[in-house]
Design a protein around this motif. Structure first.
Motif, mmCIF file in Angstrom:
data_model
loop_
_atom_site.group_PDB
_atom_site.id
_atom_site.type_symbol
_atom_site.label_atom_id
_atom_site.label_comp_id
_atom_site.label_asym_id
_atom_site.label_seq_id
_atom_site.Cartn_x
_atom_site.Cartn_y
_atom_site.Cartn_z
ATOM 1 N N ASP A 270 0.845 -1.190 0.000
ATOM 2 C CA ASP A 270 0.000 0.000 0.000
ATOM 3 C C ASP A 270 0.883 1.244 0.000
ATOM 4 O O ASP A 270 1.540 1.550 0.974
ATOM 5 C CB ASP A 270 -0.915 -0.020 1.221
ATOM 6 N N GLN A 271 0.891 1.943 -1.129
ATOM 7 C CA GLN A 271 1.742 3.110 -1.300
ATOM 8 C C GLN A 271 0.989 4.326 -0.777
ATOM 9 O O GLN A 271 0.078 4.838 -1.445
ATOM 10 C CB GLN A 271 2.110 3.267 -2.779
ATOM 11 N N GLN A 272 1.370 4.806 0.402
ATOM 12 C CA GLN A 272 0.642 5.918 1.015
ATOM 13 C C GLN A 272 1.037 7.265 0.431
ATOM 14 O O GLN A 272 0.287 8.235 0.568
ATOM 15 C CB GLN A 272 0.889 5.927 2.518
ATOM 16 N N VAL A 273 2.217 7.329 -0.153
ATOM 17 C CA VAL A 273 2.692 8.564 -0.770
ATOM 18 C C VAL A 273 3.065 8.231 -2.213
ATOM 19 O O VAL A 273 3.880 7.343 -2.449
ATOM 20 C CB VAL A 273 3.908 9.138 -0.025
ATOM 21 N N LYS A 274 2.453 8.940 -3.141
ATOM 22 C CA LYS A 274 2.639 8.597 -4.546
ATOM 23 C C LYS A 274 3.137 9.785 -5.362
ATOM 24 O O LYS A 274 2.667 10.900 -5.193
ATOM 25 C CB LYS A 274 1.324 8.110 -5.155
ATOM 26 N N TYR B 81 -1.033 11.884 -1.435
ATOM 27 C CA TYR B 81 -0.967 10.988 -0.290
ATOM 28 C C TYR B 81 -2.365 10.531 0.084
ATOM 29 O O TYR B 81 -3.376 11.134 -0.295
ATOM 30 C CB TYR B 81 -0.268 11.663 0.901
ATOM 31 N N THR B 82 -2.418 9.436 0.820
ATOM 32 C CA THR B 82 -3.717 8.862 1.156
ATOM 33 C C THR B 82 -4.030 8.935 2.649
ATOM 34 O O THR B 82 -5.193 8.891 3.031
ATOM 35 C CB THR B 82 -3.781 7.388 0.723
ATOM 36 N N ASN B 83 -3.009 9.054 3.478
ATOM 37 C CA ASN B 83 -3.209 9.003 4.926
ATOM 38 C C ASN B 83 -3.515 10.401 5.469
ATOM 39 O O ASN B 83 -2.666 11.283 5.473
ATOM 40 C CB ASN B 83 -1.944 8.439 5.584
ATOM 41 N N SER B 84 -4.709 10.597 5.952
ATOM 42 C CA SER B 84 -5.115 11.912 6.465
ATOM 43 C C SER B 84 -4.432 12.258 7.791
ATOM 44 O O SER B 84 -4.533 13.386 8.273
ATOM 45 C CB SER B 84 -6.638 11.956 6.648
ATOM 46 N N PHE C 129 -1.193 12.268 8.158
ATOM 47 C CA PHE C 129 0.069 12.952 7.877
ATOM 48 C C PHE C 129 -0.075 14.435 8.201
ATOM 49 O O PHE C 129 -1.045 15.082 7.781
ATOM 50 C CB PHE C 129 0.453 12.804 6.405
ATOM 51 N N LYS D 286 -5.458 16.184 -0.670
ATOM 52 C CA LYS D 286 -4.328 15.342 -0.266
ATOM 53 C C LYS D 286 -3.233 15.391 -1.340
ATOM 54 O O LYS D 286 -2.764 14.360 -1.849
ATOM 55 C CB LYS D 286 -4.754 13.906 0.007
ATOM 56 N N ILE E 168 7.581 8.549 5.402
ATOM 57 C CA ILE E 168 7.087 7.685 4.345
ATOM 58 C C ILE E 168 7.394 8.378 3.024
ATOM 59 O O ILE E 168 6.907 9.491 2.772
ATOM 60 C CB ILE E 168 5.571 7.450 4.471
#
Lengths: 117, 113
Positions: free
Chosen positions: B1-5, B25-28, B30, B71, B102
């Motif tokens: 799972d790539q949280q930062v793309k 990014y996907t993780n709120s 951060f 994001k 990350i």
């Protein structure tokens, strides 16, 4: 300021041997250091967080018995790749965060290229 | 799972023009974001950072923009110089008790003279 060094810069070893990589913060103290590895054309993947005077915290999927980390002082952390195999060949990079820096700015060493034959 | 793309693996820009590197990014959770520059066989060099309480941070030729609702963050380099040619990584951290960074997958920037 905020210089991090690594030694050696490159190493070639035979399969089955162990290799030790040193990471030093030259002009600051770091209670926490980090070890990453990078495969060609890929991102830096965090392997473990090294805390001075305590056990390292390993990321999921990283074998702690294979990648031994020792953070013996506030300026030195070592990574030992035990019983190295060709698939361990990679670019290993350490980083450290000066305590006085805001938030989470890490400063990286120049990296160590490990080639296992 | 790539949280930062970083969806663009490479970018080519003419010297003097603007370079725009993007990161999603996907993780709120951060709350702090950083950009690093990396040359081959060297460790990353810190460039610029931004806290989630801001939407812009500027340092000389480098400006980072943050759009929390989307994001998304971007790094603007203007004017671009041939010495800027390198791989650029964005990184994110949830802050707090953890100092984990990350990293994204990187974008290779080539600035043409």
């Amino acid at each position: 300021g905020a210089v991090v060094s690594q030694h050696p810069s490159w190493v070639i070893c035979k399969s089955g041997t162990s290799v030790k990589i040193e990471c030093r913060s030259l002009d600051f103290q770091a209670t926490t250091m980090f070890w990453y590895r990078q495969f060609p054309k890929q991102s830096l993947m965090l392997m473990a967080t090294s805390n001075e005077g305590s056990k390292a915290t390993y990321e999921q999927g990283v074998e702690k018995d294979k990648f031994l980390i020792n953070h013996a002082s506030l300026t030195l952390s070592t990574l030992t790749v035990t019983s190295a195999h060709p698939e361990d060949s990679s670019f290993y990079i350490c980083s450290a965060r000066p305590e006085e820096r805001p938030y989470n700015e890490q400063f990286f060493g120049p990296g160590t290229r490990l080639t296992v034959l | 799972d790539q949280q930062v793309k970083q969806n663009s693996p490479s970018l080519s820009v003419q010297e003097g023009r603007i370079s725009i590197l993007n990161c999603d990014y996907t993780n709120s959770m951060f709350d702090y974001f950083l950009w690093y520059k990396k040359y081959p066989a060297e460790g990353p060099t810190f460039l610029i950072s931004i806290s989630s309480i801001k939407d812009k941070n500027e340092d000389g030729r480098f400006t980072v923009f943050l759009n929390k609702s989307a994001k998304h963050l971007s790094l603007h380099i203007v004017p671009s110089q041939p010495g800027d040619s390198a791989v650029y990584f964005c990184a994110a951290t949830p802050g707090g008790a953890t100092n984990k960074l990350i990293f994204g997958t990187g974008t290779l920037l080539a600035v043409q003279p």
